[in-house]
Design a protein around this motif. Sequence first.
Motif, short mmCIF file in Angstrom:
data_model
loop_
_atom_site.label_atom_id
_atom_site.label_comp_id
_atom_site.label_asym_id
_atom_site.label_seq_id
_atom_site.Cartn_x
_atom_site.Cartn_y
_atom_site.Cartn_z
N MET A 59 -21.32 3.71 -28.42
CA MET A 59 -20.64 4.72 -29.25
C MET A 59 -21.54 5.94 -29.48
O MET A 59 -21.06 7.07 -29.50
N LEU A 60 -22.84 5.71 -29.68
CA LEU A 60 -23.75 6.84 -29.85
C LEU A 60 -23.72 7.73 -28.60
O LEU A 60 -23.65 8.95 -28.68
N ARG A 68 -27.16 8.88 -40.25
CA ARG A 68 -26.62 10.08 -40.93
C ARG A 68 -26.73 11.31 -40.03
O ARG A 68 -25.81 12.13 -39.96
N ALA A 69 -27.84 11.40 -39.32
CA ALA A 69 -28.02 12.55 -38.42
C ALA A 69 -26.96 12.52 -37.31
O ALA A 69 -26.41 13.56 -36.92
N PHE A 70 -26.65 11.31 -36.83
CA PHE A 70 -25.61 11.20 -35.81
C PHE A 70 -24.26 11.64 -36.37
O PHE A 70 -23.53 12.43 -35.75
N ALA A 111 -13.89 12.72 -34.16
CA ALA A 111 -15.12 12.29 -34.83
C ALA A 111 -14.81 11.24 -35.91
O ALA A 111 -15.57 10.28 -36.09
N CYS A 112 -13.69 11.43 -36.61
CA CYS A 112 -13.29 10.43 -37.61
C CYS A 112 -13.04 9.08 -36.94
O CYS A 112 -13.39 8.03 -37.48
N ARG A 114 -21.36 11.32 -28.50
CA ARG A 114 -21.97 12.64 -28.24
C ARG A 114 -21.31 13.31 -27.04
O ARG A 114 -21.07 14.51 -27.05
N ARG A 115 -21.03 12.52 -26.01
CA ARG A 115 -20.43 13.11 -24.81
C ARG A 115 -19.06 13.71 -25.09
O ARG A 115 -18.73 14.79 -24.61
#
Lengths: 396, 396
Positions: A224-225, A334-336, A189-190, A229-230
């Motif tokens: 990237m979004l 931010r939610a992502f 995630a980083c 998530r995947r």
Amino acid sequence: MRNFDFYSPTYFVFGKDREAETGRYVKRFGGSRVLVVYGGQSAKRSGLLDRIMACLKEENLYAVELGGVKPNPRSGLVYEGIDLCRREKIDFILAVGGGSVIDTAKAIAIGVPYDGDFWDFFSGKVPEQALPVGTVLTIAASGSEGSPDSIITNEKTLEKNGAEADCLRPCFSVLDPALTESLPAYQTACGITDIMAHTFERYFTNTPDVEVTDRMLEGVLLAMLHEGRRVMDDPHNYEARANIMWAGMVCHNDIMGVGRQQDWNSHHLEHVLSAKYDCAHGAGLAVIMPAWMHYCAEHGGEKRLAQMAVRVFGCQMDFDEPKRTALEGIEAFRAFLRSIGMPLTFAEIGADPADIPELVEMNHIGDGKTGGYIGLDKQAHFDIYNFAAGSCVPET
Amino acid sequence: MRNFDFYSPTYFVFGKDREAETGRYVKRFGGSRVLVVYGGQSAKRSGLLDRIMACLKEENLYAVELGGVKPNPRSGLVYEGIDLCRREKIDFILAVGGGSVIDTAKAIAIGVPYDGDFWDFFSGKVPEQALPVGTVLTIAASGSEGSPDSIITNEKTLEKNGAEADCLRPCFSVLDPALTESLPAYQTACGITDIMAHTFERYFTNTPDVEVTDRMLEGVLLAMLHEGRRVMDDPHNYEARANIMWAGMVCHNDIMGVGRQQDWNSHHLEHVLSAKYDCAHGAGLAVIMPAWMHYCAEHGGEKRLAQMAVRVFGCQMDFDEPKRTALEGIEAFRAFLRSIGMPLTFAEIGADPADIPELVEMNHIGDGKTGGYIGLDKQAHFDIYNFAAGSCVPET
């Protein structure tokens, strides 16, 4: 669009099991005596280091190991590496790891042929020659596998500075997405956050008429979004990791950053966080970036933020009040970040609001301004850290 | 995503008046005796050729001119160039022009160090060495300034074939968008069409999970729609030309084509049109591409076409009947081509429907299939040419 030069001569070797070809590429790019730089025990435990050493041996290359690179890499190991290279008459440096390992390898590479202190190159001097560097990438994040940059923290002063020159571009980089599958979720995630940050730092600009690079940057963010998530849902999704790995390279080799003013305020603001608290660079960025965006939305930067909101986050444009759209986009970002497990507050990265005056001092702003999109003076730095420390507490 | 190699070592020198630096770059990349290849009279009339010769002289470089390259460049001038290079002991080839000039320069560059007939490389043999080539680009279209390809028409057989190898990538390319401002509107539009075609040829694929390159390709297409319209409205819009010029490079140096099957059927189908009728390549593509898309929509390829329709042309997705969305996207593309003045019918490029059997024969399909997205057999080639010749007549 501004005039520019673009030069990215790195040979990319991408895909499953391609690291087995590393020896061949070291040879192709002139190496015979190789320093293999790596990080902690994971490269050893996973067997990757052994496989790399074996494929170097197969090509009859002499190789010496230098392990122990830590995140936010330090100057100490660079000095050690330079000495080792000179002693062993090394002619090629191979980095096996993520951005910290690659940046350490690059710093050693410019230090070896230089009579003075390598830190000179991290204090403004432009390097003109370097030993050739190759990389075997194990973390998709920094983009250092295709970039002309290296970032090192000075152990004595805690300054986290960068060097940049064409001679710092790796001659080859092996990108096997499968090597990133064993990363802890937090580190993945980083990396996602860092890659998006490299895209945003280029996206936020005052240069008009840069539609083609705008659209490409937005494309990388959209991907990237989706892929971010995947991969958080399934860490063994090779395809998601492959998309993220290529995104990490293309967003930072600058093919989409050319001809435009870039920003880099989020990186400036973050570097002192990871230097002082030794948090992950991506984690510091997750805390800083939305706060920085809020500041920009309130200080005349709402137009591009609204564009980001509409084109990347699918928000509806408020034609009467673009700032509302901008703020909606920031909330979506931010939610992502929260959805992939990123921290958003000072507390979550171990930072103390009481340190803010010290953090601002560490940024060496003086009476000037930093960054490109919205210039930030000392007060603005205060405001953004304060916002990140306090009012920006997320509802989870 | 498939495994791949990517290597694009060309040094790009982009922006207004940058051609004045050409001599410096020829020297930097090892040239001392230079063949300057160019096209017709426009390079002379505009004074560009004189400026280039002057800046070569400033660097004390010896230079010989070879003019007369025509669109759809022919083998004859390549043979002439090879002889000239050997006679003059040329060690660097500088192309001053568009794709035809650059492709001619590249063909000469592989021919000079080769004992046999250069056409061998356009008949399947892979070139391994070439004289270094630099370019000063005057038409945004072919992408040859950053690509490893050259396409030449054999004068005797009318075969239009390509050669491809890393050694064909230019060592530097000067891209000054201002040099394209004097192009006739039709040629500008042909370039826009060619750039979009290079993007589509990569976009239409059966390789799953290529989101990051998909999104980047869509980004370039979106930018082309915007900037294409701007430049047709105002040929002196430097900014629009700058965006188009960079798009022409990035969509064809393959940074967005990696790791995926590509199609190239539209190019296959077009090449015989420009070979037989000597129409502009971009014009042939404008006639062929929508017809090819229609064929794909009718033969199982509607999903990606619907994706294109939604993401690039802003169509609403018909979730019950994706093919309707696909067809809507194709119509939007045709409307765009028509809006920039492109031909859409056989008649408009001087092609005769009666020639279709001959055109199909020229494609050398045999019993096999061409292309990647939807494989096309002989009958499919017939159908697409027929569709382009007949039922696809636009209402203007």
